[in-house]
Design an enzyme around this catalytic site. Structure first.
Site, PDB file in Angstrom:
ATOM      1  N   THR A   1      -0.328 -38.692 -32.027  1.00 28.47           N
ATOM      2  CA  THR A   1       0.672 -39.483 -31.607  1.00 28.47           C
ATOM      3  C   THR A   1       0.509 -40.448 -30.598  1.00 28.47           C
ATOM      4  O   THR A   1       1.000 -41.675 -30.307  1.00 28.47           O
ATOM      5  CB  THR A   1       1.962 -38.601 -31.238  1.00 28.47           C
TER       6      THR A   1
ATOM      7  N   SER B   1      -3.262 -34.983 -36.288  1.00 28.95           N
ATOM      8  CA  SER B   1      -4.311 -33.716 -36.073  1.00 28.95           C
ATOM      9  C   SER B   1      -4.233 -32.787 -37.170  1.00 28.95           C
ATOM     10  O   SER B   1      -5.139 -31.684 -37.097  1.00 28.95           O
ATOM     11  CB  SER B   1      -4.066 -33.163 -34.831  1.00 28.95           C
TER      12      SER B   1
ATOM     13  N   THR C   1      -1.147 -33.797 -31.012  1.00 27.83           N
ATOM     14  CA  THR C   1      -0.760 -32.238 -30.346  1.00 27.83           C
ATOM     15  C   THR C   1      -0.530 -31.216 -31.141  1.00 27.83           C
ATOM     16  O   THR C   1      -0.649 -30.048 -30.654  1.00 27.83           O
ATOM     17  CB  THR C   1       0.802 -32.717 -29.303  1.00 27.83           C
ATOM     18  N   ASP C   2      -0.121 -31.626 -32.607  1.00 29.10           N
ATOM     19  CA  ASP C   2      -0.135 -30.541 -33.565  1.00 29.10           C
ATOM     20  C   ASP C   2      -1.203 -29.317 -33.455  1.00 29.10           C
ATOM     21  O   ASP C   2      -0.815 -28.144 -33.678  1.00 29.10           O
ATOM     22  CB  ASP C   2       0.353 -31.011 -34.759  1.00 29.10           C
TER      23      ASP C   2
HETATM   24  C1  SIN Z   1      -0.280 -35.076 -34.421  1.00 25.01           C
HETATM   25  O1  SIN Z   1      -0.431 -33.826 -34.204  1.00 25.01           O
HETATM   26  O2  SIN Z   1      -1.321 -35.710 -34.841  1.00 25.01           O
HETATM   27  C2  SIN Z   1       1.008 -35.669 -34.607  1.00 25.01           C
HETATM   28  C3  SIN Z   1       1.882 -35.224 -33.583  1.00 25.01           C
HETATM   29  C4  SIN Z   1       1.460 -35.374 -32.058  1.00 25.01           C
HETATM   30  O3  SIN Z   1       0.474 -36.008 -31.756  1.00 25.01           O
HETATM   31  O4  SIN Z   1       2.224 -35.104 -31.235  1.00 25.01           O
END
Ligand code: SIN
Length: 408
Positions: free
Chosen positions: A77, A124, A157-158
């Site tokens: 993100t 991710s 973040t995932d």
């Molecule tokens: C991801 O993990 O690529 C999408 C969600 C995020 O980065 O918060």
């Protein structure tokens, strides 16, 4: 008007950005608001946040003697672009390039001479264990450079906590490595990516961050990668549970209050030379009425998240251990420190014994010895899986693997 640097970057890297979009056409879109397809027309709208850059850039006096920091971008993100920039609408993670992300934070030049590298540009959920290995090898390689103070990895973040923990176990350097993400896309309202990136680079550039292992820096907090977890999908969503954070990024820069004491970094025994893929380890959940997981082809290891197994689950995992699979039990919350003696997981075994034990001398002969299960101690199941994968590159002896869980 965009700055000259931004124009150069957007022209020079447009092919890469478009290629990344094409690659991502089937990629899942970050919650909470799924987008439709991102087109090159939508990307043309990306300069919206950059429109505020020239004034900010003009006020920055770059420090020509600042430490060098390499930013390795993987997607997420923090590199996310919306179809309708400046809204609460959905977006496609892993769209902006490393150079574009860096260009949007001119203040970085005060604290570091930033170099960039594009490792991948994906949400991710597309990050695989093979990519962890390649990323760790690359970081180990670049940290040999005498002129490089530290590395920042931008990441979705995932799956951020898993990548960060893998790096924590396999980057054999005392230099800082900081993993950073964002919970709002780069084109959104009040994006958290730019401030998180600034804090991450300041931390990676700081001598105070040496010997602290791999860290997650988000929302002004410095967390050890060993403890950091994504608790919720909003800013401030990363936490360390009961274990506390290492420090904060204050206005004057990173301030540390604690340092990790378990094995990591230079003291890690995990050498990735000759390793390209990791042993297969499955992760399962125990629950009331559960009977445990069986497999057509057994993996090398299984992590069971449990607060206490049913007798049927105990029997299933005992049979797996008997057939050579290493079984690690992890407390569901990750907040457990009991066990670690290499013996059976105490609660289910005690329950199984008391359910079948006769009360006379006619006690049946003891069952044949079964390899013990391993206790994950204070690790979540997802992190226990990563440590088990690495441990299995060295041994499949459960007692030796328990030693590894006791030390890392
Ligand atoms: C991801 O993990 O690529 C999408 C969600 C995020 O980065 O918060």
């Amino acid at each position: 008007m965009p700055s000259l640097r931004a124009v150069r970057v957007s022209v020079g890297l447009s092919a890469l950005v478009l290629a990344a979009c094409a690659r991502q056409s089937a990629a899942p879109v970050a919650a909470p608001s799924p987008t439709g397809a991102t087109t090159s027309a939508a990307l043309a709208a990306v300069p919206a946040p950059a429109a505020t850059m020239p004034a900010r850039a003009a006020s920055v006096v770059p420090n020509p003697n600042a430490p060098k920091v390499l930013v390795i971008a993987t997607g997420g993100t923090i590199a996310g672009v919306q179809n309708a920039p400046g809204t609460l609408g959905g977006y496609r993670a892993g769209t902006l390039t490393a150079e574009q992300i860096i260009s949007s934070v001119p203040e970085l030049a005060r604290y570091a001479r930033v170099e960039t590298e594009q490792f991948s540009n994906v949400a991710s959920t597309f990050v695989t264990p093979e990519m962890w290995v390649q990323l760790a090898k690359r970081i180990n390689e670049v940290l040999q450079r005498g002129d490089l103070a530290g590395v920042v990895v931008t990441h979705g973040t995932d799956r951020l906590e898993e990548t960060a923990f893998f790096l924590y176990l396999t980057v054999r350097s005392n230099k800082p490595v900081v993993v950073v993400g964002a919970q709002r896309p780069a084109t959104g309202i009040s994006p958290d990516g730019p401030i998180n990136l600034l804090s991450a680079v300041r931390t990676a550039a700081s001598p105070k961050a040496v010997q602290k292992g791999v860290m997650v820096v988000m929302d002004d907090r410095i967390l050890s990668a060993r403890e950091s977890r994504k608790l919720y999908q909003r800013t401030g969503g990363f936490s360390t549970g009961d274990m506390g954070m290492l420090g904060v990024v204050a206005s004057q820069g990173p301030e540390f209050f604690f340092a990790p004491v378990r094995r990591f970094g230079e003291r890690s025994e995990f050498d990735l030379d000759g390793v390209d893929t990791l042993p297969k380890v499955e992760l399962t959940m125990s629950y009331p009425g559960g009977t445990g997981q069986t497999f057509t082809t057994n993996p090398k290891g299984v992590v069971v998240a449990t607060t206490g197994m049913t007798a049927a689950e105990s029997a299933t995992y005992r049979a797996l251990r008997q057939s050579g699979v290493v079984v690690v039990t992890s407390f569901t919350s990750g907040e457990n420190v009991n066990g670690g003696d290499g013996g059976d997981f105490p609660m289910p075994q005690a329950a199984a014994n008391s359910a079948t034990r006769p009360d006379s001398a006619a006690r049946p002969a003891p069952a044949p010895a079964v390899p013990p299960s391993v206790s994950a101690l204070h690790l979540t199941a997802t992190k226990a899986r990563i440590l088990l994968m690495l441990a299995l590159t060295k041994t499949n002896n459960p007692r030796e693997i328990q030693r590894i869980f006791n030390e890392y």
